[in-house]
Design a protein around this motif. Structure first.
Motif, short mmCIF file in Angstrom:
data_model
loop_
_atom_site.label_atom_id
_atom_site.label_comp_id
_atom_site.label_asym_id
_atom_site.label_seq_id
_atom_site.Cartn_x
_atom_site.Cartn_y
_atom_site.Cartn_z
N ASP A 174 173.44 6.06 89.39
CA ASP A 174 173.75 5.46 90.59
C ASP A 174 174.13 7.05 91.27
OD1 ASP A 174 175.00 5.11 92.98
OD2 ASP A 174 175.90 3.19 92.11
N LEU A 175 173.64 7.64 91.99
CA LEU A 175 173.77 8.86 92.65
C LEU A 175 174.69 8.81 93.93
CD1 LEU A 175 170.35 10.45 92.32
CD2 LEU A 175 172.33 11.14 90.93
N GLY A 176 175.10 7.55 94.27
CA GLY A 176 176.12 7.32 95.51
C GLY A 176 175.25 7.16 96.67
N PHE A 177 174.09 7.82 96.83
CA PHE A 177 173.01 7.63 97.78
C PHE A 177 171.86 6.70 97.64
CE2 PHE A 177 171.66 11.57 96.25
CZ PHE A 177 170.27 11.34 96.27
N ALA A 178 171.74 6.88 96.38
CA ALA A 178 170.40 6.11 95.77
C ALA A 178 170.45 5.75 94.37
CB ALA A 178 169.00 6.98 96.10
N LYS A 179 169.69 4.92 93.67
CA LYS A 179 169.81 4.72 92.46
C LYS A 179 168.42 5.11 91.60
CE LYS A 179 173.05 1.05 92.24
NZ LYS A 179 173.24 -0.57 91.95
#
Length: 223
Positions: A67-72
């Motif tokens: 989970d990159l914060g803006f997309a998984k």
């Protein structure tokens, strides 16, 4: 919060060896080739305006997903690169449309001129990314930066490019867009993820040529 940076092309620290590598030339290239490179640099670099936008995100690991914060995303190679990180810097960088115009102009002159212009452009965007990472390192002290990791490296899908451009508002912030085939415009542009860690991971090699699985690439760096 998204931040924007600008930098003059003339101030980029571009390695001659890198230009020669992108041009497919030997390090000890003859004077004619070196002269063409210098001529191209003198014409192109003053016209370049380097731009970048970036933001920070907290990240989490959930089994095979990141989970990159803006997309998984699902990427073993990126997970290895970010091992031990809790935050990332997401950035997009470009040296602008003038580089594309210069390449087009050189393409009308001769194949050799076009090759040199392409190589100068490739080395210039890499130099801009290196400069950005220097800036990030100073901003993030005492944290350490991991090597930047771009869509298409290793097993990280290019499809994440859409999410990056959207979340950084690249079209409006720095004039960077992508085609339906995920080719970026201007062409000499880069998007990347940079992990932030509390410990130095200087021996991490999962970036750039080391991360790419195309072992037969003509532009692969020597180690």
């Amino acid at each position: 919060m998204i931040k924007i940076l600008r930098f003059e092309g003339e101030k980029l620290n571009i390695s001659l060896a890198e230009i020669l590598r992108y041009a497919g030339c030997k390090k000890n290239a003859d004077e004619h080739i070196v002269s063409l490179i210098k001529k191209c640099e003198n014409e192109i670099l003053p016209k370049i305006v380097c731009k970048a936008c970036y933001d920070e995100f907290n990240i989490k690991f959930n089994e095979n997903l990141i989970d990159l914060g803006f997309a998984k995303v699902k990427s073993t190679d990126l997970k290895k690169n970010l091992d031990g990180c809790e935050k990332i810097i997401l950035f997009a960088a470009t040296i602008g449309i003038e580089m594309d115009r210069c390449i087009q102009k050189y393409s009308l002159l001769s194949p050799s001129n076009a090759l040199i212009a392409q190589a100068v452009g490739a080395a210039a965007i890499e130099a801009w990314c290196d400069k950005l990472c220097e800036i990030f390192a100073k901003e993030q002290e005492p944290l350490f930066l991991r090597p930047r990791f771009s869509p298409g490296y290793g097993d990280l899908s290019l499809n994440i490019q859409k999410d990056i451009l959207t979340h950084l508002d690249c079209a409006r912030k720095i004039g960077l867009t992508a085609t339906k085939n995920l080719m970026m415009t201007p062409t000499k542009s880069v998007t990347a993820i940079v992990g932030l860690s509390e410990f130095d991971f200087a021996n991490c090699n999962t970036t750039g040529c080391s991360a790419c699985k195309n072992k037969n690439c003509g532009f692969k760096k020597e180690h």
